[in-house]
Design an enzyme around this catalytic site. Structure first.
Site, PDB file in Angstrom:
ATOM      1  N   ILE A   1      -2.746   1.157   9.650  1.00 29.33           N
ATOM      2  CA  ILE A   1      -3.894   0.849   8.811  1.00 29.33           C
ATOM      3  C   ILE A   1      -4.701   2.131   8.664  1.00 29.33           C
ATOM      4  O   ILE A   1      -5.053   2.769   9.661  1.00 29.33           O
ATOM      5  CB  ILE A   1      -4.749  -0.271   9.437  1.00 29.33           C
ATOM      6  CG1 ILE A   1      -3.925  -1.553   9.518  1.00 29.33           C
ATOM      7  CG2 ILE A   1      -6.030  -0.475   8.643  1.00 29.33           C
ATOM      8  CD1 ILE A   1      -4.580  -2.661  10.303  1.00 29.33           C
TER       9      ILE A   1
ATOM     10  N   HIS B   1       4.115  -5.377   0.435  1.00 28.92           N
ATOM     11  CA  HIS B   1       3.990  -6.326   1.545  1.00 28.92           C
ATOM     12  C   HIS B   1       5.013  -7.450   1.371  1.00 28.92           C
ATOM     13  O   HIS B   1       5.154  -7.999   0.280  1.00 28.92           O
ATOM     14  CB  HIS B   1       2.582  -6.914   1.595  1.00 28.92           C
ATOM     15  CG  HIS B   1       2.385  -7.827   2.762  1.00 28.92           C
ATOM     16  ND1 HIS B   1       2.273  -7.362   4.055  1.00 28.92           N
ATOM     17  CD2 HIS B   1       2.301  -9.180   2.834  1.00 28.92           C
ATOM     18  CE1 HIS B   1       2.127  -8.400   4.876  1.00 28.92           C
ATOM     19  NE2 HIS B   1       2.144  -9.506   4.158  1.00 28.92           N
TER      20      HIS B   1
END
Length: 193
Positions: free
Chosen positions: A91, A108
């Site tokens: 992240i 994703h």
């Protein structure tokens, strides 16, 4: 359109992009490929294809802030129009996102906003849904949030395991990433969603 691709693993989505560029199906320049750790196959694939590579090893920095700053500097050195997070399992900070003016593209393996996070395939199966899929979206400061650009559904079959389902999703994800990049190269304001 110049892109920098960030990877953490094998780089199978990256390979689809490399193949599409070589075949003349995708009008982008892969300026560089970066990783968050040494020894990724994605970096090896890139080096073999003659693409510049870099590693900003997460473990080499005392904290996430210093790592994010180093990653932003490394990526910015290649002046990308778009930064592609493809199997990049870190992240990044809001400062990193801001450094690239909202041009940080993420893939994703689920139909966002459902099943965000590192285990989208496992979570979809555990929840019992019959359909999942993949998403390409502009990343923001959240985890798997940000404006959705494109999605495609993949049915969950009775005999699926997490591994077999994830492999079928990856096939669709590769195609969706390439088509999204092609559309963005043709029109930087493109948004299919």
């Amino acid at each position: 359109m110049r892109i920098v691709v960030l990877v953490s693993g094998t780089g199978s989505n990256l390979q689809a992009v490399i193949d599409a560029v070589k075949a003349g199906e995708l009008d982008v320049e892969i300026a560089a490929v970066g990783a968050d750790r040494e020894g990724t196959y994605g970096v090896e694939r890139s080096a073999a294809a003659g693409i510049p590579t870099f590693v900003v090893d997460f473990k080499a920095y005392p904290d996430r802030t210093d790592w994010n700053a180093a990653l932003a500097r490394a990526v910015a050195a290649y002046s990308p129009d778009v930064v592609v997070s493809s199997g990049f399992m870190r992240i990044v900070s809001p400062d990193f996102i801001d450094a690239f003016n909202g041009r940080y593209l993420n893939t994703h393996p689920a139909l966002l906003p459902a099943f965000p996070g590192a285990h989208g395939v496992r979570d979809a199966m555990a929840y019992g849904v019959k359909v999942t899929g993949c998403t390409v979206h502009w990343a923001d400061a959240g985890v798997d949030t940000g404006p959705i650009i494109a999605q495609e559904a993949v049915a969950i079959e009775d005999a699926d395991t997490e591994e077999t389902l994830h492999e079928r999703i990856k096939v669709v994800e590769r195609r969706l990433l390439v088509s999204t990049l092609a559309a963005l190269a043709a029109d930087p304001e493109y948004s299919a969603a």
